[in-house]
Design a protein around this motif. Sequence first.
Motif, mmCIF file in Angstrom:
data_model
loop_
_atom_site.group_PDB
_atom_site.id
_atom_site.type_symbol
_atom_site.label_atom_id
_atom_site.label_comp_id
_atom_site.label_asym_id
_atom_site.label_seq_id
_atom_site.Cartn_x
_atom_site.Cartn_y
_atom_site.Cartn_z
ATOM 1 N N VAL A 21 -7.878 38.216 13.474
ATOM 2 C CA VAL A 21 -6.623 38.911 13.144
ATOM 3 C C VAL A 21 -6.818 39.811 11.911
ATOM 4 N N SER A 22 -8.055 40.249 11.708
ATOM 5 C CA SER A 22 -8.305 41.105 10.548
ATOM 6 C C SER A 22 -9.087 42.352 10.968
ATOM 7 N N ILE A 23 -9.598 43.073 9.974
ATOM 8 C CA ILE A 23 -10.369 44.298 10.221
ATOM 9 C C ILE A 23 -11.841 43.913 10.331
ATOM 10 N N LYS A 24 -12.538 44.459 11.309
ATOM 11 C CA LYS A 24 -13.937 44.104 11.519
ATOM 12 C C LYS A 24 -14.766 44.348 10.230
ATOM 13 N N THR A 25 -15.506 43.320 9.845
ATOM 14 C CA THR A 25 -16.180 43.353 8.535
ATOM 15 C C THR A 25 -17.576 42.747 8.628
ATOM 16 N N ARG A 26 -18.523 43.311 7.898
ATOM 17 C CA ARG A 26 -19.852 42.671 7.762
ATOM 18 C C ARG A 26 -20.032 42.329 6.286
ATOM 19 N N GLU A 98 -27.739 49.153 8.670
ATOM 20 C CA GLU A 98 -27.515 48.559 9.984
ATOM 21 C C GLU A 98 -26.014 48.234 10.186
ATOM 22 N N SER A 99 -25.399 47.693 9.133
ATOM 23 C CA SER A 99 -23.969 47.357 9.228
ATOM 24 C C SER A 99 -23.116 48.608 9.407
ATOM 25 N N ILE A 100 -23.449 49.660 8.661
ATOM 26 C CA ILE A 100 -22.660 50.900 8.774
ATOM 27 C C ILE A 100 -22.725 51.397 10.217
ATOM 28 N N GLU A 101 -23.927 51.358 10.792
ATOM 29 C CA GLU A 101 -24.069 51.811 12.191
ATOM 30 C C GLU A 101 -23.237 50.940 13.123
ATOM 31 N N SER A 102 -23.301 49.617 12.891
ATOM 32 C CA SER A 102 -22.588 48.723 13.815
ATOM 33 C C SER A 102 -21.066 48.829 13.657
ATOM 34 N N LEU A 103 -20.624 49.373 12.521
ATOM 35 C CA LEU A 103 -19.171 49.499 12.302
ATOM 36 C C LEU A 103 -18.665 50.912 12.620
ATOM 37 N N LYS A 110 -16.073 46.624 -0.391
ATOM 38 C CA LYS A 110 -15.456 45.857 -1.482
ATOM 39 C C LYS A 110 -16.356 44.689 -1.870
ATOM 40 N N LEU A 111 -16.131 44.136 -3.048
ATOM 41 C CA LEU A 111 -16.879 42.942 -3.467
ATOM 42 C C LEU A 111 -16.043 41.718 -3.063
ATOM 43 N N ASN A 112 -16.313 40.565 -3.652
ATOM 44 C CA ASN A 112 -15.655 39.307 -3.257
ATOM 45 C C ASN A 112 -14.139 39.428 -3.145
ATOM 46 N N TRP A 113 -13.516 40.117 -4.149
ATOM 47 C CA TRP A 113 -12.050 40.204 -4.173
ATOM 48 C C TRP A 113 -11.552 41.647 -4.103
ATOM 49 N N SER A 114 -12.284 42.546 -4.766
ATOM 50 C CA SER A 114 -11.701 43.876 -4.978
ATOM 51 C C SER A 114 -12.526 45.023 -4.434
ATOM 52 N N ALA A 171 -18.775 43.415 0.990
ATOM 53 C CA ALA A 171 -18.141 43.396 2.317
ATOM 54 C C ALA A 171 -17.967 44.837 2.770
ATOM 55 N N LEU A 172 -18.438 45.116 3.971
ATOM 56 C CA LEU A 172 -18.272 46.459 4.536
ATOM 57 C C LEU A 172 -17.290 46.345 5.684
#
Length: 337
Positions: A21-26, A98-103, A110-114, A171-172
């Motif tokens: 229920v969120s935005i796809k993230t790596r 690799e993550s940028i391509e997959s997204l 963002k980092l842990n919180w911000s 987090a991307l």
Amino acid sequence: MKEDEVNRCQIQEWYPKFKSVSIKTRIHELPEPFVQYLLDDSGPFLLPVSITNEDAFPNRIHNPEEEDDYQVSEGSDDEAEQPPLPPSFPELELQVKESIESLGGSVFPKLNWSAPKDSAWISTTGTLKCSSFSEIALLLRSSDSLVHDLCHAYDSCHDKTSSRPKSFVLALRKWYQFLKPEMEFRCFVRNQNLVGISQREVTTFYPALLEKKDSLRVLIEDFFVENLMSRFESENYTFDVYVTEDDRVKVVDFNPWGAFTLPLMFTWEELDQNCSELGDDGVDFRIVEGQCAVRPGLKTAVPYDYLDTSPGSGWDQFMRNADEELQQQTRNAQAGA
Ligand SMILES: Nc1ncnc2c1ncn2[C@@H]1O[C@H](COP(=O)(O)OP(=O)(O)OP(=O)(O)O)[C@@H](O)[C@H]1O
């Protein structure tokens, strides 16, 4: 506030549980040298050397005068210091690529919180949209807001045992170009009950929201009951949602109750009151109800220099220079008269 409550709001903690229920993230664990690179504000601002040829930026801004520094003539007494070598993080860079391509080619970092919201102005698009490791490094390295994540995340905890989390992550998130600011809401949960909902972007009046308010309330309440209540383990917390055009609700972020979290259209005192005092059905939903009701002064996504007007600050310096220039112009005009 307890350390546990702060920890649960780290994206690497909540995302695996709520990803449907969120935005796809790596999520990538950051190596310590990269954390140190983000923390280091001594010396020149060097971007990491890129291992790919798709680098959007040179690793150092070209300055012909500086190039002389590199040429130390033989036998010279002048023991000029060698410029520091630009850092390099090849493993992280490859994972990020690799993550940028997959997204889909563009991401929101963002980092842990911000997120580095205060450095958006520095990017070529004026947003946090990134399509290379260098762009991400530039945004993270230029941000003052991330200092909170890096050094002060537990400052409000009465049971604070350490000053930094177990690990730092990058987090991307898949980039969404057309998020409508009026469809973002911050929701306040007290004793595991939803007690308040606030328009997230409180500096603008959106007439369309007035009509949609009741249906939005139902959508968000149902979303909370079905997906978050009794699954997010804190008693008190906030969560941010985005409501799509086809009425799907996505959770964007979780934040601790109080402290650094902005209460937006509420005050924490209001939210701390018994929920029976809030709204008819227990959930007080607040939006900007008219042009005159916009709330100025809640801008947070600006560089620190914009807010710091103390003596010696960039702003103070700017005002002094402007003042001197004005005085000089007046003197010139008087001399010419
Ligand atoms: N994937 C995305 N694509 C485009 N824009 C996004 C994306 N995710 C978030 N945003 C925008 O960036 C804003 C800030 O995002 P987010 O809440 O993750 O950052 P934050 O630093 O945790 O903010 P806060 O401290 O206010 O909670 C959101 O309100 C939204 O407008």
